[in-house]
Write a protein that holds these residues in place. Structure first.
Motif, PDB file in Angstrom:
ATOM      1  N   SER A 146       0.825  -1.208   0.000  1.00 26.82           N
ATOM      2  CA  SER A 146       0.000   0.000   0.000  1.00 26.82           C
ATOM      3  C   SER A 146       0.864   1.265   0.000  1.00 26.82           C
ATOM      4  O   SER A 146       0.555   2.234  -0.692  1.00 26.82           O
ATOM      5  CB  SER A 146      -0.937   0.003   1.209  1.00 26.82           C
ATOM      6  N   PHE A 147       1.956   1.256   0.754  1.00 22.39           N
ATOM      7  CA  PHE A 147       2.844   2.416   0.768  1.00 22.39           C
ATOM      8  C   PHE A 147       3.601   2.542  -0.548  1.00 22.39           C
ATOM      9  O   PHE A 147       3.792   3.647  -1.071  1.00 22.39           O
ATOM     10  CB  PHE A 147       3.830   2.310   1.926  1.00 22.39           C
ATOM     11  N   PHE A 148       4.024   1.402  -1.110  1.00 18.26           N
ATOM     12  CA  PHE A 148       4.746   1.418  -2.380  1.00 18.26           C
ATOM     13  C   PHE A 148       3.820   1.632  -3.571  1.00 18.26           C
ATOM     14  O   PHE A 148       4.281   1.829  -4.689  1.00 18.26           O
ATOM     15  CB  PHE A 148       5.510   0.108  -2.570  1.00 18.26           C
ATOM     16  N   GLU A 149       2.509   1.549  -3.327  1.00 16.43           N
ATOM     17  CA  GLU A 149       1.502   1.706  -4.391  1.00 16.43           C
ATOM     18  C   GLU A 149       1.743   0.696  -5.511  1.00 16.43           C
ATOM     19  O   GLU A 149       1.846   1.044  -6.689  1.00 16.43           O
ATOM     20  CB  GLU A 149       1.507   3.133  -4.934  1.00 16.43           C
ATOM     21  N   CYS A 150       1.837  -0.561  -5.106  1.00 14.44           N
ATOM     22  CA  CYS A 150       2.063  -1.626  -6.074  1.00 14.44           C
ATOM     23  C   CYS A 150       1.287  -2.865  -5.647  1.00 14.44           C
ATOM     24  O   CYS A 150       0.686  -2.900  -4.571  1.00 14.44           O
ATOM     25  CB  CYS A 150       3.557  -1.945  -6.175  1.00 14.44           C
ATOM     26  N   GLU A 151       1.291  -3.882  -6.491  1.00 15.84           N
ATOM     27  CA  GLU A 151       0.630  -5.138  -6.182  1.00 15.84           C
ATOM     28  C   GLU A 151       1.573  -6.034  -5.366  1.00 15.84           C
ATOM     29  O   GLU A 151       2.787  -5.830  -5.349  1.00 15.84           O
ATOM     30  CB  GLU A 151       0.218  -5.851  -7.475  1.00 15.84           C
ATOM     31  N   ASN A 152       0.992  -7.032  -4.727  1.00 14.01           N
ATOM     32  CA  ASN A 152       1.801  -7.935  -3.912  1.00 14.01           C
ATOM     33  C   ASN A 152       2.672  -8.886  -4.728  1.00 14.01           C
ATOM     34  O   ASN A 152       3.500  -9.600  -4.170  1.00 14.01           O
ATOM     35  CB  ASN A 152       0.922  -8.741  -2.962  1.00 14.01           C
ATOM     36  N   ASP A 153       2.480  -8.914  -6.054  1.00 14.72           N
ATOM     37  CA  ASP A 153       3.363  -9.722  -6.903  1.00 14.72           C
ATOM     38  C   ASP A 153       4.473  -8.873  -7.512  1.00 14.72           C
ATOM     39  O   ASP A 153       5.183  -9.315  -8.417  1.00 14.72           O
ATOM     40  CB  ASP A 153       2.567 -10.430  -8.001  1.00 14.72           C
ATOM     41  N   SER A 154       4.666  -7.669  -6.984  1.00 15.00           N
ATOM     42  CA  SER A 154       5.703  -6.765  -7.489  1.00 15.00           C
ATOM     43  C   SER A 154       7.067  -7.118  -6.907  1.00 15.00           C
ATOM     44  O   SER A 154       7.175  -7.664  -5.808  1.00 15.00           O
ATOM     45  CB  SER A 154       5.370  -5.314  -7.136  1.00 15.00           C
ATOM     46  N   GLU A 155       8.111  -6.787  -7.660  1.00 12.25           N
ATOM     47  CA  GLU A 155       9.478  -7.041  -7.233  1.00 12.25           C
ATOM     48  C   GLU A 155      10.038  -5.824  -6.508  1.00 12.25           C
ATOM     49  O   GLU A 155       9.900  -4.693  -6.963  1.00 12.25           O
ATOM     50  CB  GLU A 155      10.352  -7.377  -8.446  1.00 12.25           C
ATOM     51  N   ILE A 156      10.670  -6.068  -5.363  1.00 10.42           N
ATOM     52  CA  ILE A 156      11.293  -5.000  -4.600  1.00 10.42           C
ATOM     53  C   ILE A 156      12.699  -5.436  -4.183  1.00 10.42           C
ATOM     54  O   ILE A 156      13.072  -6.600  -4.363  1.00 10.42           O
ATOM     55  CB  ILE A 156      10.469  -4.615  -3.357  1.00 10.42           C
ATOM     56  N   LEU A 157      13.469  -4.508  -3.636  1.00 10.40           N
ATOM     57  CA  LEU A 157      14.832  -4.792  -3.204  1.00 10.40           C
ATOM     58  C   LEU A 157      14.893  -4.818  -1.683  1.00 10.40           C
ATOM     59  O   LEU A 157      14.315  -3.955  -1.018  1.00 10.40           O
ATOM     60  CB  LEU A 157      15.784  -3.714  -3.735  1.00 10.40           C
ATOM     61  N   SER A 158      15.587  -5.798  -1.113  1.00  4.81           N
ATOM     62  CA  SER A 158      15.726  -5.869   0.340  1.00  4.81           C
ATOM     63  C   SER A 158      17.195  -5.791   0.744  1.00  4.81           C
ATOM     64  O   SER A 158      18.086  -6.267   0.033  1.00  4.81           O
ATOM     65  CB  SER A 158      15.097  -7.153   0.893  1.00  4.81           C
ATOM     66  N   LYS A 159      17.426  -5.177   1.890  1.00  3.13           N
ATOM     67  CA  LYS A 159      18.758  -5.111   2.504  1.00  3.13           C
ATOM     68  C   LYS A 159      18.577  -5.439   3.986  1.00  3.13           C
ATOM     69  O   LYS A 159      17.949  -4.689   4.727  1.00  3.13           O
ATOM     70  CB  LYS A 159      19.363  -3.726   2.338  1.00  3.13           C
ATOM     71  N   SER A 160      19.089  -6.584   4.418  1.00  4.03           N
ATOM     72  CA  SER A 160      18.991  -6.970   5.824  1.00  4.03           C
ATOM     73  C   SER A 160      20.342  -6.785   6.502  1.00  4.03           C
ATOM     74  O   SER A 160      21.393  -6.799   5.854  1.00  4.03           O
ATOM     75  CB  SER A 160      18.519  -8.426   5.965  1.00  4.03           C
ATOM     76  N   PHE A 161      20.294  -6.599   7.804  1.00  5.17           N
ATOM     77  CA  PHE A 161      21.544  -6.416   8.532  1.00  5.17           C
ATOM     78  C   PHE A 161      21.358  -6.790   9.998  1.00  5.17           C
ATOM     79  O   PHE A 161      20.263  -6.736  10.549  1.00  5.17           O
ATOM     80  CB  PHE A 161      22.051  -4.967   8.412  1.00  5.17           C
ATOM     81  N   GLN A 162      22.459  -7.179  10.617  1.00  2.00           N
ATOM     82  CA  GLN A 162      22.509  -7.466  12.038  1.00  2.00           C
ATOM     83  C   GLN A 162      23.314  -6.368  12.713  1.00  2.00           C
ATOM     84  O   GLN A 162      24.221  -5.800  12.110  1.00  2.00           O
ATOM     85  CB  GLN A 162      23.159  -8.818  12.319  1.00  2.00           C
ATOM     86  N   TYR A 163      22.976  -6.080  13.956  1.00  2.00           N
ATOM     87  CA  TYR A 163      23.733  -5.081  14.695  1.00  2.00           C
ATOM     88  C   TYR A 163      23.865  -5.520  16.151  1.00  2.00           C
ATOM     89  O   TYR A 163      22.996  -6.196  16.695  1.00  2.00           O
ATOM     90  CB  TYR A 163      23.070  -3.695  14.602  1.00  2.00           C
ATOM     91  N   GLU A 164      24.975  -5.141  16.750  1.00  2.18           N
ATOM     92  CA  GLU A 164      25.256  -5.508  18.128  1.00  2.18           C
ATOM     93  C   GLU A 164      25.589  -4.258  18.920  1.00  2.18           C
ATOM     94  O   GLU A 164      26.431  -3.450  18.504  1.00  2.18           O
ATOM     95  CB  GLU A 164      26.422  -6.491  18.184  1.00  2.18           C
ATOM     96  N   ILE A 165      24.908  -4.058  20.054  1.00  2.00           N
ATOM     97  CA  ILE A 165      25.114  -2.885  20.897  1.00  2.00           C
ATOM     98  C   ILE A 165      25.786  -3.319  22.188  1.00  2.00           C
ATOM     99  O   ILE A 165      25.191  -4.037  23.001  1.00  2.00           O
ATOM    100  CB  ILE A 165      23.787  -2.187  21.225  1.00  2.00           C
ATOM    101  N   ASN A 166      27.034  -2.882  22.363  1.00  3.36           N
ATOM    102  CA  ASN A 166      27.789  -3.188  23.595  1.00  3.36           C
ATOM    103  C   ASN A 166      27.771  -4.669  23.953  1.00  3.36           C
ATOM    104  O   ASN A 166      27.782  -5.030  25.128  1.00  3.36           O
ATOM    105  CB  ASN A 166      27.244  -2.378  24.775  1.00  3.36           C
ATOM    106  N   SER A 167      27.709  -5.526  22.940  1.00  2.71           N
ATOM    107  CA  SER A 167      27.680  -6.979  23.151  1.00  2.71           C
ATOM    108  C   SER A 167      26.482  -7.434  23.987  1.00  2.71           C
ATOM    109  O   SER A 167      26.460  -8.547  24.496  1.00  2.71           O
ATOM    110  CB  SER A 167      28.977  -7.459  23.828  1.00  2.71           C
ATOM    111  N   VAL A 168      25.468  -6.558  24.121  1.00  4.16           N
ATOM    112  CA  VAL A 168      24.284  -6.886  24.917  1.00  4.16           C
ATOM    113  C   VAL A 168      23.121  -7.270  24.019  1.00  4.16           C
ATOM    114  O   VAL A 168      22.467  -8.297  24.210  1.00  4.16           O
ATOM    115  CB  VAL A 168      23.879  -5.700  25.817  1.00  4.16           C
ATOM    116  N   ILE A 169      22.818  -6.433  23.041  1.00  5.30           N
ATOM    117  CA  ILE A 169      21.713  -6.697  22.134  1.00  5.30           C
ATOM    118  C   ILE A 169      22.252  -7.127  20.780  1.00  5.30           C
ATOM    119  O   ILE A 169      23.178  -6.524  20.249  1.00  5.30           O
ATOM    120  CB  ILE A 169      20.808  -5.449  21.979  1.00  5.30           C
ATOM    121  N   LYS A 170      21.710  -8.200  20.261  1.00  3.44           N
ATOM    122  CA  LYS A 170      22.029  -8.648  18.913  1.00  3.44           C
ATOM    123  C   LYS A 170      20.756  -8.541  18.092  1.00  3.44           C
ATOM    124  O   LYS A 170      19.902  -9.420  18.135  1.00  3.44           O
ATOM    125  CB  LYS A 170      22.586 -10.074  18.934  1.00  3.44           C
ATOM    126  N   GLY A 171      20.637  -7.431  17.386  1.00  3.33           N
ATOM    127  CA  GLY A 171      19.409  -7.130  16.673  1.00  3.33           C
ATOM    128  C   GLY A 171      19.469  -7.503  15.208  1.00  3.33           C
ATOM    129  O   GLY A 171      20.533  -7.752  14.642  1.00  3.33           O
TER     130      GLY A 171
END
Length: 218
Positions: A146-171
């Motif tokens: 709905s935000f992209f104003e496209c159909e659910n069969d549309s192609e999009i680009l993804s970028k995933s990442f992990q992050y660590e804060i003070n060795s406490v949180i691994k997000g």
């Protein structure tokens, strides 16, 4: 520049932008943050697997200026809860956010993606601004289409990442970009002269992790 080389440049450019934006979170939290980015992927919205990110909150980002495109950013609720604990020096396991908590998260996300757009501007030699929505709870695929104003069969680009804060949180987090991002940056605006040479000199600032292992949230 060949398409494959363009894809590589886009991947490295997003790595730098993500790392820079997460460093701004470290400044807010007065903490050290390490970020590991995964390679970009093109995905069909209907085929996206959200098991590694749910339950999640998301926000919409509209980029404008010399080029226009949209993105959605997904953060795991458990990670946001820990980030709020850092902000408030508390140990609260609450994953239901009140108005004050949402306000704090909105301010954090605004600063993160303002820095993200600044880094894109720097790498592309373009004027790019980010307008960030409030943080919302993810319900289904229609939140993206709905935000992209496209159909659910549309192609999009993804970028995933992990992050660590003070060795406490691994997000873990994921950014999704609409087709206009691919069209305007991948095939029109990314040139070897204004992007690739700069990315080569800065590439040692970002750690690339090619394979992602689902984080342990227990």
């Amino acid at each position: 520049m060949s398409s494959s080389k363009s894809i590589t440049v886009i991947n490295e450019m997003l790595d730098l932008a993500v790392s820079s934006s997460m460093s701004s979170l470290g400044t807010i939290l007065e903490s050290k943050i390490n970020t590991n980015c995964n390679n970009n992927k093109t995905e069909i919205i209907n085929n996206i697997d959200f098991t590694s990110i749910e339950p999640a909150m998301f926000l919409n980002i509209a980029f404008s200026g010399d080029t226009q495109f949209k993105a959605t950013a997904f953060f795991r609720i458990i990670d946001l809860s820990v980030i709020l604990n850092f902000m408030t020096n508390s140990e609260n396991d609450n994953t239901e956010f009140d108005e004050m908590s949402l306000g704090m998260l909105n301010e954090i996300m605004t600063q993160i993606f303002t820095e993200f757009s600044k880094k894109l501007s720097e790498n592309l030699k373009l004027d790019i601004n980010a307008s960030v929505s409030g943080v919302m709870k993810f319900k289904d695929l229609n939140n993206i289409s709905s935000f992209f104003e496209c159909e659910n069969d549309s192609e999009i680009l993804s970028k995933s990442f992990q992050y660590e804060i003070n060795s406490v949180i691994k997000g873990f987090s994921v950014l999704y970009f609409n087709s206009q991002f691919i069209d305007s940056l991948l095939y029109e605006n990314v040139t070897e002269s204004n992007s690739e040479s700069q990315l080569k000199t800065e590439n040692n600032k970002t750690t690339i992790q090619d394979e992602y292992t689902k984080p342990n949230i227990n």
